[in-house]
Design a protein around this motif. Structure first.
Motif, PDB file in Angstrom:
ATOM      1  N   UNK A  30       0.812  -1.219   0.000  1.00 48.09           N
ATOM      2  CA  UNK A  30       0.000   0.000   0.000  1.00 48.09           C
ATOM      3  C   UNK A  30       0.851   1.277   0.000  1.00 48.09           C
ATOM      4  N   UNK A  31       2.164   1.110   0.029  1.00 47.10           N
ATOM      5  CA  UNK A  31       3.023   2.281   0.109  1.00 47.10           C
ATOM      6  C   UNK A  31       4.150   2.190  -0.916  1.00 47.10           C
ATOM      7  N   UNK A  32       4.738   3.330  -1.229  1.00 43.50           N
ATOM      8  CA  UNK A  32       5.855   3.407  -2.158  1.00 43.50           C
ATOM      9  C   UNK A  32       7.112   3.782  -1.393  1.00 43.50           C
ATOM     10  N   UNK A 153       8.147   5.495 -12.091  1.00 39.61           N
ATOM     11  CA  UNK A 153       7.283   6.072 -13.122  1.00 39.61           C
ATOM     12  C   UNK A 153       5.979   5.281 -13.178  1.00 39.61           C
ATOM     13  N   UNK A 154       4.960   5.883 -13.795  1.00 37.97           N
ATOM     14  CA  UNK A 154       3.641   5.256 -13.878  1.00 37.97           C
ATOM     15  C   UNK A 154       3.246   5.021 -15.332  1.00 37.97           C
ATOM     16  N   UNK A 155       2.431   3.987 -15.557  1.00 35.34           N
ATOM     17  CA  UNK A 155       1.862   3.757 -16.886  1.00 35.34           C
ATOM     18  C   UNK A 155       0.943   4.925 -17.250  1.00 35.34           C
ATOM     19  N   UNK A 163       5.425   2.339 -17.875  1.00 40.79           N
ATOM     20  CA  UNK A 163       6.341   2.974 -16.934  1.00 40.79           C
ATOM     21  C   UNK A 163       7.791   2.602 -17.237  1.00 40.79           C
ATOM     22  N   UNK A 164       8.038   1.343 -17.603  1.00 40.76           N
ATOM     23  CA  UNK A 164       9.403   0.893 -17.893  1.00 40.76           C
ATOM     24  C   UNK A 164      10.013   1.663 -19.067  1.00 40.76           C
ATOM     25  N   UNK A 195      14.671  -3.908 -12.911  1.00 44.88           N
ATOM     26  CA  UNK A 195      13.382  -3.230 -12.899  1.00 44.88           C
ATOM     27  C   UNK A 195      12.355  -4.100 -12.180  1.00 44.88           C
ATOM     28  N   UNK A 196      11.405  -3.463 -11.511  1.00 40.90           N
ATOM     29  CA  UNK A 196      10.375  -4.213 -10.785  1.00 40.90           C
ATOM     30  C   UNK A 196       9.074  -3.423 -10.790  1.00 40.90           C
ATOM     31  N   UNK A 197       7.996  -4.121 -10.482  1.00 45.95           N
ATOM     32  CA  UNK A 197       6.687  -3.498 -10.367  1.00 45.95           C
ATOM     33  C   UNK A 197       6.238  -3.517  -8.920  1.00 45.95           C
ATOM     34  N   UNK A 198       5.586  -2.443  -8.517  1.00 48.67           N
ATOM     35  CA  UNK A 198       4.921  -2.482  -7.221  1.00 48.67           C
ATOM     36  C   UNK A 198       3.724  -3.429  -7.326  1.00 48.67           C
ATOM     37  N   UNK A 199       3.166  -3.770  -6.184  1.00 51.22           N
ATOM     38  CA  UNK A 199       2.012  -4.675  -6.158  1.00 51.22           C
ATOM     39  C   UNK A 199       0.770  -3.937  -5.656  1.00 51.22           C
ATOM     40  N   UNK A 200      -0.321  -4.654  -5.653  1.00 48.88           N
ATOM     41  CA  UNK A 200      -1.558  -4.098  -5.089  1.00 48.88           C
ATOM     42  C   UNK A 200      -2.021  -2.844  -5.799  1.00 48.88           C
ATOM     43  N   UNK A 201      -2.381  -1.834  -5.023  1.00 47.87           N
ATOM     44  CA  UNK A 201      -2.919  -0.597  -5.576  1.00 47.87           C
ATOM     45  C   UNK A 201      -1.896   0.188  -6.394  1.00 47.87           C
ATOM     46  N   UNK A 202      -0.608  -0.163  -6.255  1.00 50.62           N
ATOM     47  CA  UNK A 202       0.442   0.571  -6.959  1.00 50.62           C
ATOM     48  C   UNK A 202       1.010  -0.214  -8.143  1.00 50.62           C
ATOM     49  N   UNK A 203       0.268  -1.210  -8.623  1.00 55.13           N
ATOM     50  CA  UNK A 203       0.788  -2.072  -9.683  1.00 55.13           C
ATOM     51  C   UNK A 203       0.979  -1.352 -11.016  1.00 55.13           C
TER      52      UNK A 203
END
Length: 217
Positions: A30-32, A153-155, A163-164, A195-203
């Motif tokens: 839930x956090x960045x 970065x965000x999509x 984002x990538x 490179x990685x992706x956040x999970x949950x609400x920040x995916x």
């Protein structure tokens, strides 16, 4: 001692520490990492170096003037008092981490930064690193400088730009700008972490750590 060591190997260790900081801080999904204090990165990087390299002794928040004056005194065998440092070194400031080889000689220093969005977020750091490297050159002393950070970065909402792709484009432009900033006065290499992706609400967000390695020509 690590089985294999090079200045670039240390950059790998640093970027891994940043990546581990993200997963540690993102446990709730839930956090960045951007929400964490910058000091969180410094502490994790410090611990990672301590655990991986028994010949490098890291020190946090190390006074710049003290570290560089120590170099000058050793180079002239203590015969002359250290003079004023070059403009731009911010001699009253502190390195995020100073690295001492075998606990005696300054080997390098690390500056860490939270997520970067524009030039103003890193310009002063690069200028300072260039000034410190020039100071070491004036002492005929080999020194390594590290500037480590991550990009978030965000999509696009319409999904047209990932984002990538934004991260890749930005780091290419940043690398060119950093090379121009150091003005051929030292060399730099860029190490790219995974490179990685956040999970949950920040995916919709992507994350990638990077580390510039500076050295004398």
């Amino acid at each position: 001692m690590a089985k294999s060591f090079s200045p670039t190997k240390l950059a790998e260790t640093i970027t891994e520490a940043i990546s581990n900081s993200r997963t540690e801080y993102d446990r709730t999904n839930e956090v960045s990492l951007t929400d964490a204090p910058e000091y969180f990165l410094t502490v994790n990087c410090f611990k990672s170096i301590m655990n991986n390299y028994d010949f490098l002794f890291p020190g946090m928040e190390w006074n710049v003037k003290s570290a560089l004056s120590d170099i000058q005194e050793k180079k002239n065998n203590g015969k002359n008092k250290p003079g004023h440092l070059a403009k731009g070194t911010r001699e009253n400031g502190r390195f995020d981490i100073a690295l001492w080889k075998n606990g005696v000689d300054l080997w390098g220093f690390i500056e860490l930064k939270k997520g970067i969005r524009s030039k103003k977020d890193y310009k002063s750091d690069i200028e300072r690193i260039r000034a410190v490297m020039n100071q070491a050159n004036s002492y005929d002393y080999k020194l390594y400088g590290y500037f480590a950070f991550y990009l978030n970065r965000e999509d696009d909402e319409n999904g047209k730009k990932k984002a990538e792709d934004k991260i890749e484009k930005y780091i290419e432009e940043m690398y060119e700008d950093v090379e121009l900033s150091i003005k051929d006065e030292c060399t730099t290499e860029l190490y790219k972490g995974k490179s990685a992706r956040y999970k949950g609400d920040l995916k919709h967000k992507a994350f990638q750590p990077f580390c510039f390695v500076f050295s004398q020509k």
